[in-house]
Design a protein around this motif. Sequence first.
Motif, PDB file in Angstrom:
ATOM      1  N   ILE A  46      10.218   0.798   8.098  1.00  0.00           N
ATOM      2  CA  ILE A  46       8.900   0.801   8.735  1.00  0.00           C
ATOM      3  C   ILE A  46       8.233   2.163   8.510  1.00  0.00           C
ATOM      4  CG2 ILE A  46       7.630   0.492  10.884  1.00  0.00           C
ATOM      5  CD1 ILE A  46       9.029  -2.009   9.898  1.00  0.00           C
ATOM      6  N   GLY A  47       7.011   2.165   8.052  1.00  0.00           N
ATOM      7  CA  GLY A  47       6.275   3.396   7.814  1.00  0.00           C
ATOM      8  C   GLY A  47       6.338   3.864   6.368  1.00  0.00           C
TER       9      GLY A  47
ATOM     10  N   TYR B 249       2.893  -5.193   4.821  1.00  0.00           N
ATOM     11  CA  TYR B 249       2.321  -3.849   4.760  1.00  0.00           C
ATOM     12  C   TYR B 249       0.810  -3.899   4.930  1.00  0.00           C
ATOM     13  CZ  TYR B 249       1.390  -5.103  -0.177  1.00  0.00           C
ATOM     14  OH  TYR B 249       0.975  -5.711  -1.323  1.00  0.00           O
ATOM     15  N   ARG B 250       0.272  -2.803   5.498  1.00  0.00           N
ATOM     16  CA  ARG B 250      -1.181  -2.664   5.690  1.00  0.00           C
ATOM     17  C   ARG B 250      -1.757  -1.899   4.508  1.00  0.00           C
ATOM     18  NH1 ARG B 250      -4.716  -2.783   9.976  1.00  0.00           N
ATOM     19  NH2 ARG B 250      -3.000  -3.098  11.445  1.00  0.00           N
TER      20      ARG B 250
ATOM     21  N   SER C 236       4.840  -2.297   7.783  1.00  0.00           N
ATOM     22  CA  SER C 236       4.755  -2.470   9.224  1.00  0.00           C
ATOM     23  C   SER C 236       5.786  -3.451   9.762  1.00  0.00           C
ATOM     24  CB  SER C 236       3.347  -2.956   9.609  1.00  0.00           C
ATOM     25  OG  SER C 236       3.059  -4.193   8.980  1.00  0.00           O
ATOM     26  N   LYS C 237       6.381  -4.265   8.868  1.00  0.00           N
ATOM     27  CA  LYS C 237       7.336  -5.270   9.342  1.00  0.00           C
ATOM     28  C   LYS C 237       8.230  -5.697   8.181  1.00  0.00           C
ATOM     29  CE  LYS C 237       7.488  -9.734  11.776  1.00  0.00           C
ATOM     30  NZ  LYS C 237       6.676 -10.855  12.325  1.00  0.00           N
TER      31      LYS C 237
END
Length: 275
Positions: free
Chosen positions: A210-211, A246-247, A231-232
């Motif tokens: 994450i990140g 992901y964003r 993000s997940k």
Amino acid sequence: MKPSKTFNNVILGQFVLTGIPIKVYVDGVYYTITSPDDLEDPIYGFGMDEDGRMHEFDYRRIDHLLVNGNNITLDSYNDAMEKEFGGDSASEEEPTKEEPAEEEGDEEEVAEEGAMPGMMDLLGEKGPCWDGYRQVGMKKKSGRMVPNCVPIKEATKDEVEADIEAAEAEIEAAETKEDAAKDTIKKAKEKIKAAKSQTIEESAHYTYGIGDIVKNKNKTCPHYGSIGVVSKILDLPDMLGNLVTYRVVNNGPTYRAGDILTKTDDQLMGVNYND
């Protein structure tokens, strides 16, 4: 008081300044008066039709007014004004005719604060509250719904200070949230800038977290080239790998910054950067 021979901007202004919705009926069309500025000219006024277009009209061609749902002709207006102010034909007994109305509850309170009895007769008690009063709802009276008016209460010094403190606290909380959001955005931009300055390396054994920042490497995917922050992560059954959400932080032909994409991890590569 001499009766008016035609409607004019003074008559219309009496209604507009009290905040009562008013329409004029001219040549078969209703026009809504939207502002006192529409009545500045002593001969011609401006009103809005049902389609929102403004039209000029001659006060002398007004057939009647529609005020808060009440049809008011020039005759009914003159009768009401004569009742209130008197005139050449007014009898000396007219003031005593108004006395019983002053004994009625709601009319007494409103009249004492400057309401016009003649105007209230025109409106059939359906008008808004007058100076010194505010409307808190509607109530049924004589089979009709009329505004429920109560005296405006002056705020105490403690109440004003409490309102100011509450407002200042809300501002402080909003500024804190804004600062936190700016800090988050700043850190994300720094990561993106650092990532873009580094060589993108693919690792067959890369483990996503994450990140982390990833890039879509699948040239057959419509989102090829998109870069984003993980993000997940979801494990797939039977050793099929992972689904990575992901964003997106960049723009492309089929994606925009802020989009949320989910891909299998074999379509992605990690982006190395220095913290």
